[in-house]
Design an enzyme around this catalytic site. Sequence first.
Site, PDB file in Angstrom:
ATOM      1  N   SER A 310       0.842  -1.191   0.000  1.00  0.00           N
ATOM      2  CA  SER A 310       0.000   0.000   0.000  1.00  0.00           C
ATOM      3  C   SER A 310       0.887   1.254   0.000  1.00  0.00           C
ATOM      4  O   SER A 310       1.705   1.430  -0.881  1.00  0.00           O
ATOM      5  CB  SER A 310      -0.952  -0.041   1.198  1.00  0.00           C
ATOM      6  OG  SER A 310      -1.953   0.934   1.071  1.00  0.00           O
ATOM      7  N   ASP A 455      -5.457  -3.745  -2.704  1.00  0.00           N
ATOM      8  CA  ASP A 455      -4.555  -3.470  -1.584  1.00  0.00           C
ATOM      9  C   ASP A 455      -4.002  -4.738  -0.946  1.00  0.00           C
ATOM     10  O   ASP A 455      -4.752  -5.605  -0.498  1.00  0.00           O
ATOM     11  CB  ASP A 455      -5.305  -2.652  -0.534  1.00  0.00           C
ATOM     12  CG  ASP A 455      -4.372  -2.050   0.498  1.00  0.00           C
ATOM     13  OD1 ASP A 455      -3.188  -2.414   0.500  1.00  0.00           O
ATOM     14  OD2 ASP A 455      -4.821  -1.225   1.291  1.00  0.00           O
TER      15      ASP A 455
END
Length: 749
Positions: A310, A455
Amino acid sequence: MNGAEKSAAGDTYDPSTIPDYDREFIHPDDLRQFELALTDQGASPLVALNDWRPIYQRVRRERGRRKEPRRTKDETREGVLYTVLKWPFLFTVFGWITALAFAYTLTRVYIFLYEQWVTWRGRRQSLRRQLHAQTNYPDWQKAARALDDHLGNQRWKEIDEYAYYDHLTISNLVKQLKKVRREVERERREKRRGSGQSPAAEELCTLLEACVKNNFAGVENPRLYSEAYSGTKNLVQEYIDELHACIQLVADSKGITSEEKLQHFKHLDTNFGRTALCLSGGATFAYYHFGVVRALLDNGVLPEIITGTSGGALVAALVATRTDEELKQLLVPALAHRIRACQESFPTWVWRWWRTGARFDTLDWARQCSWFCRGSTTFREAYERTGRILNVSCVPSDPHSPTILANYLTSPNCVIWSAVLASAAVPGILNPVVLMTKKRDGTLAPYSFGHKWKDGSLRTDIPIKALNLHFNVNFTIVSQVNPHINLFFFSSRGTVGRPVTHRKGRGWRGGFLGSAIEQYIKLDMNKWLRVLRHLELLPRPMGQDWSEIWLQKFSGTVTIWPKTIPSDFYHILSDPNPERLARMLRVGQQSAFPKLQFIKNRLKIEIAVVKSLQKFAHAGGRPISPAPSRWRQNNDPDNHYNPSPRTDPLNERLDHNLPERRGDNVNITFGEGGGREDTHLLDGSLSENSSNESAARPSSSSSSSRLLRVPEHRRGSTGSSIFEEVRRQSAVFFDDVDMYGDDEALRPG
């Protein structure tokens, strides 16, 4: 502050001093190809009912046909009791977890007040403030030693005995190493080499092969660095220094042939393992990673293997695509002028979220992200440029597919900025994206059949197991900034470089009662979340199982926790200004200072082994790296070391040292979730692209063969304990490694 210092401080805020500040690396055609890949939904063929009827014939629906079972019903096998009890049980458990969270908050407030009123008073409080005020590591070391002197921690260092390592073995080994090293040096002075053989040098090699191992005799136990602010036991430090001197002596010895040295250092490298820096996700909290990286870089202990997830993937991409000199110019407050991902106004992103379900525009983020990745650089190109190994965690949009760890082995031609976007695609913030690959002609195309990814923090924030599988990583430096995890971080007996000062290190933070209550509440909340997950009671907003953001492992061998402030939560999705970034850089560096001595001792041995291995691999005509190592480059100004870019170092090392695949004894490695660990190369979307991939990637047979090897501890289990075997079989039956609370629980001792 004199004039020169003021000028230097002003330069750190001047964006014109940043390398390539005004340069846009990405080509517009790359963005167009990415846009086409995002909008391509895939062609669905038209199929007629049969050979003679029209395609769109009107067909009446049969009466009484049973409806197809919903996916959720089919997965959970819903019955009457499940339907009746699901929501009452769910609300009851959530209510209890809420009550526990409130009690946990009160407990942490009690511990904070206890430490302020009981522990930190008088002289020790003033010394602690001086320690926290230091902005560079040498000054921090001086303040730490002063605090240790006041607390009596220096006396603890002088005592060899300690419960968390084998001090007798280390003491005897230090004496043997010194004795043999003196003998080797004496032979060198007297030039008693004869036919080139040196008995003392061979004996020294035997000793090194016995002790250069990961956490040998417990010398890498974090508790050894958790009893003092500066350093560890004097015996442990003496052992590390002596080990380093002996490794260098063997490398310089002429009593051993180059081929023997090559084999020797291969064994040491495999036994000792590698170190990796893991940067967690956490939205704009990830900018604290810049300070952590700067502290490691300034002290020469930045690992070659870097992984990010991320927001941490963006920082990792910047680090892996720049040289050390470029990073020292980039990691300054002026870098905030290049961080423009959240510059849109409130009405703009609200309207986009209403239309697309995501706050941010994917193409705009791709354009912004490409500067940090030096345009459409691939994982292999980054490795060849800097010698650093970049890893990015990505999760498929399908909740049942395995995650991937993209790097120069698994996806060599994957474009880095597409992997960074995929790793940052949090549902509701950024829609899932398509990974892009660079073809031989330099154009981009969808990767892995155009599948979409999101993610990586949702399932694998810190991919420790995959790093160990690919790169033999067994020592991890984790910079953890996830806000929902930082709130629950608490070390009752101290952590590396931050000992418990209550009762001179023998006590508990907040007293035993406070620590016991904190541990009980935290473990109880974790237990109830696991119960909900295993009973499949948790709802899945946006089609995602969100329990993993709490239940996965977020720490490493060394875990760095930058200290956040309340305003960070307010700015969690906004760009930092230079002043805010300057504070985050400073806090990130200060949070890394207590861990540096532990990291230095580890990398002192690792760097010596790796440099020697590369030296003799080159001398023997057997290059082990497609690009010169960073550590090798720094010590080879003439750049004589220029191995072939087609050779894969890790495949060669693993294939040489690991047992060969055997016909009948085939065992497939499984991941945490019971599924097959995804270490395969991502499939290309086109046949032409697939051929290009196979031509550019390293030896795939070596990579795939590692999946089918039988681990050493699984062969010949007659010597294993029966209790270990029962525990392994139980884990297979229940299919939950986490039930033991340790990644190594399934391995025999």
